[in-house]
Structures are given as C-alpha cells and as structure tokens.
Motif scaffolding. Structure first.
Motif, mmCIF file in Angstrom:
data_model
loop_
_atom_site.group_PDB
_atom_site.id
_atom_site.type_symbol
_atom_site.label_atom_id
_atom_site.label_comp_id
_atom_site.label_asym_id
_atom_site.label_seq_id
_atom_site.Cartn_x
_atom_site.Cartn_y
_atom_site.Cartn_z
ATOM 1 N N UNK A 192 0.847 -1.189 0.000
ATOM 2 C CA UNK A 192 0.000 0.000 0.000
ATOM 3 C C UNK A 192 0.881 1.236 0.000
ATOM 4 N N UNK A 193 0.541 2.193 -0.846
ATOM 5 C CA UNK A 193 1.303 3.438 -0.911
ATOM 6 C C UNK A 193 0.551 4.541 -0.179
ATOM 7 N N UNK A 194 1.281 5.573 0.193
ATOM 8 C CA UNK A 194 0.683 6.778 0.754
ATOM 9 C C UNK A 194 0.227 7.629 -0.428
ATOM 10 N N UNK A 195 -1.029 7.478 -0.783
ATOM 11 C CA UNK A 195 -1.542 8.077 -2.013
ATOM 12 C C UNK A 195 -1.291 9.580 -2.068
ATOM 13 N N UNK A 196 -1.600 10.263 -0.982
ATOM 14 C CA UNK A 196 -1.474 11.716 -0.962
ATOM 15 C C UNK A 196 -0.033 12.129 -0.703
ATOM 16 N N UNK A 197 0.574 11.528 0.328
ATOM 17 C CA UNK A 197 1.927 11.923 0.701
ATOM 18 C C UNK A 197 2.951 11.641 -0.378
ATOM 19 N N UNK A 198 2.761 10.570 -1.178
ATOM 20 C CA UNK A 198 3.710 10.217 -2.214
ATOM 21 C C UNK A 198 3.307 10.747 -3.590
ATOM 22 N N UNK A 199 2.247 11.518 -3.633
ATOM 23 C CA UNK A 199 1.875 12.189 -4.865
ATOM 24 C C UNK A 199 1.278 11.311 -5.941
ATOM 25 N N UNK A 200 0.603 10.218 -5.562
ATOM 26 C CA UNK A 200 -0.040 9.364 -6.556
ATOM 27 C C UNK A 200 -1.408 9.931 -6.931
ATOM 28 N N UNK A 201 -1.747 9.806 -8.204
ATOM 29 C CA UNK A 201 -3.083 10.200 -8.652
ATOM 30 C C UNK A 201 -4.115 9.134 -8.337
ATOM 31 N N UNK A 202 -3.706 7.868 -8.393
ATOM 32 C CA UNK A 202 -4.640 6.765 -8.139
ATOM 33 C C UNK A 202 -3.840 5.522 -7.775
ATOM 34 N N UNK A 203 -4.533 4.538 -7.220
ATOM 35 C CA UNK A 203 -3.932 3.241 -6.912
ATOM 36 C C UNK A 203 -4.998 2.177 -7.097
ATOM 37 N N UNK A 204 -4.571 0.981 -7.468
ATOM 38 C CA UNK A 204 -5.484 -0.145 -7.640
ATOM 39 C C UNK A 204 -4.997 -1.276 -6.746
ATOM 40 N N UNK A 205 -5.891 -1.815 -5.932
ATOM 41 C CA UNK A 205 -5.498 -2.904 -5.050
ATOM 42 C C UNK A 205 -6.628 -3.303 -4.139
ATOM 43 N N UNK A 206 -6.313 -4.147 -3.177
ATOM 44 C CA UNK A 206 -7.326 -4.621 -2.249
ATOM 45 C C UNK A 206 -6.763 -4.782 -0.863
ATOM 46 N N UNK A 207 -7.655 -4.810 0.116
ATOM 47 C CA UNK A 207 -7.250 -5.000 1.497
ATOM 48 C C UNK A 207 -6.553 -3.811 2.119
ATOM 49 N N UNK A 208 -6.744 -2.625 1.545
ATOM 50 C CA UNK A 208 -6.078 -1.437 2.055
ATOM 51 C C UNK A 208 -6.964 -0.707 3.056
ATOM 52 N N UNK A 209 -6.336 -0.155 4.071
ATOM 53 C CA UNK A 209 -7.061 0.754 4.944
ATOM 54 C C UNK A 209 -7.306 2.053 4.188
ATOM 55 N N UNK A 210 -8.469 2.634 4.403
ATOM 56 C CA UNK A 210 -8.830 3.848 3.691
ATOM 57 C C UNK A 210 -8.491 5.059 4.551
ATOM 58 N N UNK A 211 -7.392 5.762 4.261
ATOM 59 C CA UNK A 211 -7.021 6.909 5.093
ATOM 60 C C UNK A 211 -7.937 8.100 4.825
ATOM 61 N N UNK A 212 -7.942 9.083 5.710
ATOM 62 C CA UNK A 212 -8.768 10.275 5.481
ATOM 63 C C UNK A 212 -8.398 10.952 4.174
ATOM 64 N N UNK A 213 -9.414 11.422 3.464
ATOM 65 C CA UNK A 213 -9.177 12.136 2.221
ATOM 66 C C UNK A 213 -9.040 11.255 1.000
ATOM 67 N N UNK A 214 -9.213 9.936 1.157
ATOM 68 C CA UNK A 214 -9.095 9.001 0.033
ATOM 69 C C UNK A 214 -10.419 8.266 -0.130
ATOM 70 N N UNK A 215 -10.865 8.128 -1.370
ATOM 71 C CA UNK A 215 -12.101 7.400 -1.659
ATOM 72 C C UNK A 215 -11.779 6.181 -2.520
#
Length: 307
Positions: free
Chosen positions: A131-154
């Motif tokens: 799992x990547x830090x979507x916001x902190x690492x500057x990703x536009x999107x991610x595809x995967x499963x079993x991830x915790x949903x951090x604040x600010x991510x849908x």
C-alpha cells in the motif's frame, strides 16, 4: 504567484516532514524550499515549523494554517491543470500504483486503448504489492485490495477479492478425495506468505450458503506470490489458496481446477483509490472512469467471482 509558490513549498514540506524531500517532489533545491517557507513565515508573522538538525515539525500555528490551506491549494492546482489540458482534453503525468502481477495481467493490456482516447496523458505507473501513501507520495490513483482507507481518500469498487483452492488433476487423482474442508488437513498445501509481514495468514473458508470453516491445509511449502503458487500447483505439488485474478487463467485453460468449489475466502474488494477533491483532475477522472468501464465491458468482476 510568489505567495502561492511559498504556500505550495510549505504544504509539501509539512506532508513529508522534510525540506529535502519536498524539494525533490517539487524539482527544486532544499535551500530554495527552505527560503520560500521562511519568506512565507515572515509575511505571516508567525513561525510555521520547529526546525532541528534531525526533524521538521509543525508549530501549532503551522498545523492550523496547513488545515486551512491544503485543500484549497489542491483545488487551485487541479483547476489550473484542467484548464491547461491539451485542447480541452485530459493531459499530464498520471502517477498510478498497482500490484505487480495484477497490473501486468489486467491493467497494462488496457493501456493502448487508454492512450488512443487520451493521447496527452503520460502514464507513470508503479508496480508494487504494498500500500502506498496516495497523498503523501503524490499518486493520482492506486489499484489494489485489502487497504485501509485513510482520510481524504475514496475507493470505487472494481470486483470482489475472492481466494479459491486449486490443484492439478494429477494431484487430485493421486491423493485422498476431498469432500469437506476438514479433509484438507491431510493434504500438501502451497501457502502464501505476506511479503510485507513475513507471516502466513490464517484464513476462514466461506460456503456459498454462508457457512464458515477454518482452513486447515497442511503447509508443504510457502510462496510470497499467488502467480508462483498457481504455477507450482500446476506441477501437481499440492493445493494452493490463491486470488481469483491469478487463478482464473489456469482454471479457464484447465491446467488447474477448483478444490471444494462451493467454498472460498472472502478477502474484501479490489478497488481503485484516489484522493477526494472538490475538483478532481481531468486525467485522474478519465483514468478512474476508463478502468471501471473496461472492467464492466470485459466482465472481469464476473470472472473474478468465486460464487
């Protein structure tokens, strides 16, 4: 514009806790970022960071300022990016994280059609099972499963994440019959070890009618990859519990067959994740909508379902 640039330097430094890392992401020097933040502090008349040789932490005023400006900064940047798109079409670098094998099997084949529709988008795709830090690492999107949903991510669901038991015909012919999950305790298991934790998870099997039974498969060997486990099971070396996206090709080819086909493991969902914005960048919206459309058109959710 100078103030806007200083605010961007402040927000990125606060997100990563380092002028050096913020500079790398902004393509600036650490000195330039530090100077820009210092100018902002002078303009505001407050100290935003507590600095030391080893750390960079927000002051109380800095934390309050970050809360007030970070969302607005993102909205402005997205608005600028959307207006700057090539001839009104989505454009720019699209940074996406996805699982290594899943991405290669099911997302990479979509790339040609995606670029035909959106030629001004430049894919920057990262293949990683963590799992990547979507916001902190500057990703536009991610595809995967079993991830915790951090604040600010849908998350938008693509398919169920089911795992199934598989084995070769040769293995099943030469070993004791299996009619109930308890029978698995006498069979050689090819188990999956988490590459992140190093542990072999304990799984619970679910029946189509929602009965539950613990998985008691005897560990003959462990693998850290479902694709490798499928290839090993295809050699008749045991029974593997693997994710459906990796098993489906073997099952459709007849190389493997399901063991206890009425039983499976429900491991949540495979989803596409992105940061929640009032104004989502055009390139991100185009990618999210395209992937969801292709999963529907190709019937991947149906193929990946164990029930």
């Amino acid at each position: 514009m100078e103030t806007f640039s200083s605010i961007e330097c402040f927000v990125r430094s606060a997100e990563v806790g380092s002028f050096a890392e913020a500079a790398r992401r902004l393509s600036l020097t650490p000195a330039a970022v530090g100077k820009s933040v210092a100018k902002l502090e002078a303009r505001l008349g407050v100290r935003l960071f507590q600095r030391s040789t080893r750390s960079l932490t927000l002051t109380e005023a800095g934390q309050r300022f970050l809360t007030e400006v970070s969302a607005s900064l993102t909205t402005i940047q997205n608005a600028v990016a959307n207006l700057a798109s090539a001839e009104g079409q989505p454009a720019g670098s699209l940074k996406v994280s996805m699982g290594t094998v899943f991405g290669r099997l099911y997302i990479v084949p979509l790339l040609g059609e995606f670029l035909r529709r959106y030629p001004a988008i430049n894919p920057d795709w990262h293949f990683d099972n963590r799992q990547v830090d979507l916001i902190g690492q500057g990703f536009d999107a991610a595809i995967g499963g079993g991830f915790e949903l951090p604040p600010g991510v849908v998350a938008r669901r693509l398919t169920a994440a089911h795992r199934v038991l598989v084995a070769s015909k040769d293995y099943l012919r030469s070993h004791a019959p299996i009619s109930h999950p308890d029978d698995l305790a006498r069979h050689d298991g090819i188990l999956i070890r988490s590459p992140q934790t190093g542990r072999v998870r304990s799984w619970q099997l679910t029946h189509r009618d929602q009965q539950h039974n613990p998985l008691t498969l005897k560990a003959r060997m462990t693998m850290s990859d479902s694709e490798a486990a499928c290839a090993t099971a295809a050699q008749g070396l045991g029974i593997a519990l693997v994710s459906m996206p990796f098993a489906v090709g073997y099952l459709e080819a007849g190389t493997l067959q399901r063991v206890l086909p009425d039983w499976f493991v429900d491991d949540g969902n495979i989803s596409i994740y992105y940061a929640e914005h009032k104004l989502l960048p055009g390139k991100t919206r185009a990618f999210v909508d395209f992937v969801i459309e292709q999963f529907a058109e190709q019937g991947l959710a149906r193929r990946f379902s164990a029930v």
